[in-house]
Design a protein around this motif. Structure first.
Motif, PDB file in Angstrom:
ATOM      1  N   SER A  62     -44.347   1.622  27.660  1.00  0.00           N
ATOM      2  CA  SER A  62     -45.280   2.292  27.750  1.00  0.00           C
ATOM      3  C   SER A  62     -46.406   1.739  26.610  1.00  0.00           C
ATOM      4  O   SER A  62     -47.572   0.945  26.666  1.00  0.00           O
ATOM      5  CB  SER A  62     -45.840   3.541  27.653  1.00  0.00           C
ATOM      6  N   GLN A 120     -33.630   3.698  28.099  1.00  0.00           N
ATOM      7  CA  GLN A 120     -33.204   4.733  28.813  1.00  0.00           C
ATOM      8  C   GLN A 120     -32.673   4.349  30.190  1.00  0.00           C
ATOM      9  O   GLN A 120     -32.505   4.974  30.987  1.00  0.00           O
ATOM     10  CB  GLN A 120     -34.030   6.134  28.732  1.00  0.00           C
ATOM     11  N   LYS A 121     -32.749   3.657  30.920  1.00  0.00           N
ATOM     12  CA  LYS A 121     -31.955   3.262  32.055  1.00  0.00           C
ATOM     13  C   LYS A 121     -30.727   2.539  32.105  1.00  0.00           C
ATOM     14  O   LYS A 121     -29.641   3.468  33.069  1.00  0.00           O
ATOM     15  CB  LYS A 121     -32.960   2.211  32.945  1.00  0.00           C
ATOM     16  N   THR A 136     -39.303  -0.018  39.191  1.00  0.00           N
ATOM     17  CA  THR A 136     -38.352   1.194  38.977  1.00  0.00           C
ATOM     18  C   THR A 136     -38.360   2.156  40.081  1.00  0.00           C
ATOM     19  O   THR A 136     -38.476   2.511  41.221  1.00  0.00           O
ATOM     20  CB  THR A 136     -38.596   1.624  37.917  1.00  0.00           C
ATOM     21  N   ASP A 138     -41.745  -6.945  31.420  1.00  0.00           N
ATOM     22  CA  ASP A 138     -40.901  -5.823  31.497  1.00  0.00           C
ATOM     23  C   ASP A 138     -39.831  -5.553  32.489  1.00  0.00           C
ATOM     24  O   ASP A 138     -39.623  -5.712  32.764  1.00  0.00           O
ATOM     25  CB  ASP A 138     -41.333  -4.827  32.143  1.00  0.00           C
TER      26      ASP A 138
HETATM   27  N1  PMP Z   1     -41.583   0.096  32.895  1.00  0.00           N
HETATM   28  C1  PMP Z   1     -41.121   0.109  33.259  1.00  0.00           C
HETATM   29  C2  PMP Z   1     -40.796  -0.773  34.756  1.00  0.00           C
HETATM   30  C3  PMP Z   1     -40.568   1.704  33.766  1.00  0.00           C
HETATM   31  O1  PMP Z   1     -38.878   1.862  34.843  1.00  0.00           O
HETATM   32  C4  PMP Z   1     -40.611   2.467  32.605  1.00  0.00           C
HETATM   33  C5  PMP Z   1     -40.556   3.743  33.143  1.00  0.00           C
HETATM   34  N2  PMP Z   1     -39.657   4.805  34.277  1.00  0.00           N
HETATM   35  C6  PMP Z   1     -41.694   2.333  31.948  1.00  0.00           C
HETATM   36  C7  PMP Z   1     -41.939   0.672  31.561  1.00  0.00           C
HETATM   37  C8  PMP Z   1     -42.549   3.167  31.023  1.00  0.00           C
HETATM   38  O2  PMP Z   1     -40.838   3.188  30.002  1.00  0.00           O
HETATM   39  P1  PMP Z   1     -41.292   4.831  29.075  1.00  0.00           P
HETATM   40  O3  PMP Z   1     -41.430   5.687  29.661  1.00  0.00           O
HETATM   41  O4  PMP Z   1     -40.689   4.168  28.031  1.00  0.00           O
HETATM   42  O5  PMP Z   1     -42.861   4.448  28.365  1.00  0.00           O
END
Ligand code: PMP
Length: 357
Positions: free
Chosen positions: A73, A190-191, A147, A167
């Motif tokens: 983010s 984290q994915k 996602t 992204d």
């Molecule tokens: N971009 C995508 C494609 C995501 O899936 C996510 C989180 N699910 C984010 C951005 C945001 O990530 P973060 O929680 O690390 O800020």
């Protein structure tokens, strides 16, 4: 069976390795978490992570690799801050994360939404072969794998010569990419590649240093490039686990091999969704994600949703609840998810169908 969208399942050998080294990292007598980030053993970890990433993706020398914090983010702001030179950029809005990035860019200049799939609740990827890219656009922005909605750009947009910023949080290292197709790629680890706390970015060097605005030190990519991701204390443990995950991926045969494996899993699961009369997929077939598989109860069976969720839970499945904006179910089947995990889910869906029909 962990189908969580992120933080998500990690390879078991990686967790075992991290656990084994928790109290004593390779004879240092301490955990990676307790060690100075300026120490030799730690420098080796971060250097290895970068080197492995470069090997796995074939990253050319004119691209810099960064490890940062702030989540994906924070990149929604850092991208326009660092790259919006003419104060114009084009955004393709294919879901909530793309929309957030687009909104953030509006703080820094003219961010045009040149395409969107909001009209059908982001269930598809719009045609991006001939978009009205601005003449003076600084970059074209996409969220490559959505996602929440389970859609993926299987073909990159025609950016008409402008740098592409992507992204890739939820599809990173799930298939071979040509790094030179991008001006920048980034994502949260984290994915597909580690625990939360670290953000990776791969940036073409010549994209930077052109804006005239003031950029706070920590939000300037050049700070992190100059100090090789060590301007301040990096998320040491997250980078350590990411490094282990990259080694695991190399051991699995690299990105091409994992891509085959990911396709096999996705085929299994989408195959069952399409066959099973109780469920339907929500994403347009041509745009289906290999990582996030979204589905709902078929028309007429909506009342069985909670029952299926409990049934699956009873079989040890977690993380299957769809995002609140889509409803239904979402199985995230990232690299570390196994064919056995997916088979357990498809068996569970079959069994549920035979109980109900
Ligand atoms: N971009 C995508 C494609 C995501 O899936 C996510 C989180 N699910 C984010 C951005 C945001 O990530 P973060 O929680 O690390 O800020």
């Amino acid at each position: 069976y962990n189908f969580s969208a992120g933080p998500a399942v990690l390879p078991e050998p990686v967790l075992q390795e991290a656990a084994a080294e928790m109290l004593d990292y390779r004879g240092t007598g301490m955990s990676v978490m307790e060690m100075s980030h300026r120490s030799k053993p730690y420098q080796q970890i971060i250097d290895e992570a970068e080197a492995d990433l470069r090997t796995l993706m074939g990253i050319p020398d004119n691209y810099k690799v960064l490890f940062m914090q702030g989540g994906a983010s924070q990149q929604f702001a850092m991208v326009p801050m660092n790259l919006m030179r003419n104060r114009v950029a084009d955004y393709i809005v294919t879901g909530q994360f793309a929309k957030k990035a687009w909104k953030e860019a509006q703080l820094f200049g003219q961010a045009n939404a040149v395409a969107s799939s909001a009209d059908k609740n982001f269930t598809y990827i719009p045609d991006c072969s001939d978009l009205p890219i601005a003449e003076n656009s600084d970059y074209v922005y996409i969220c490559e794998n959505n996602t929440i909605y389970g859609t993926k750009f299987h073909q990159l947009p025609n950016t008409k010569g402008k740098p592409l910023v992507s992204d890739v949080s939820s599809c990173f290292l799930s298939e071979p990419v040509k790094v030179t197709d991008y001006g920048m790629l980034y994502g949260g680890a984290q994915k597909n590649v580690g625990p939360a706390g670290v953000v990776f970015a791969i940036i073409r060097k010549d994209a930077l240093g052109k804006v005239s605005r003031y950029i706070p030190t920590m939000l300037d990519y050049r700070t992190h490039i100059d100090k090789e991701s060590m301007f301040n204390t990096p998320p040491v443990f997250s980078i350590f686990v990411m490094n282990e995950t990259l080694k695991w991926l190399k051991g699995m045969g690299g990105v091409e091999a994992i891509h085959k494996y990911d396709m096999e899993k996705a085929k299994l699961l989408y195959g069952e969704i399409d066959r099973n009369s109780l469920f339907v997929g929500t994403a347009a077939e041509k745009d289906r994600s290999l990582m996030n598989v979204c589905f709902v109860m078929a028309p007429g069976y909506e009342n069985l949703q909670d029952e299926f969720m409990s049934f699956a839970k009873g079989k040890g499945m977690v993380g299957l609840k769809g995002h609140r904006s889509v409803g239904g179910f979402r199985a995230s089947i990232y690299n570390a998810c196994t064919v056995e995990d997916v088979t357990a889910l498809t068996e569970c869906m079959k069994e549920f169908e035979s109980m109900k029909k």
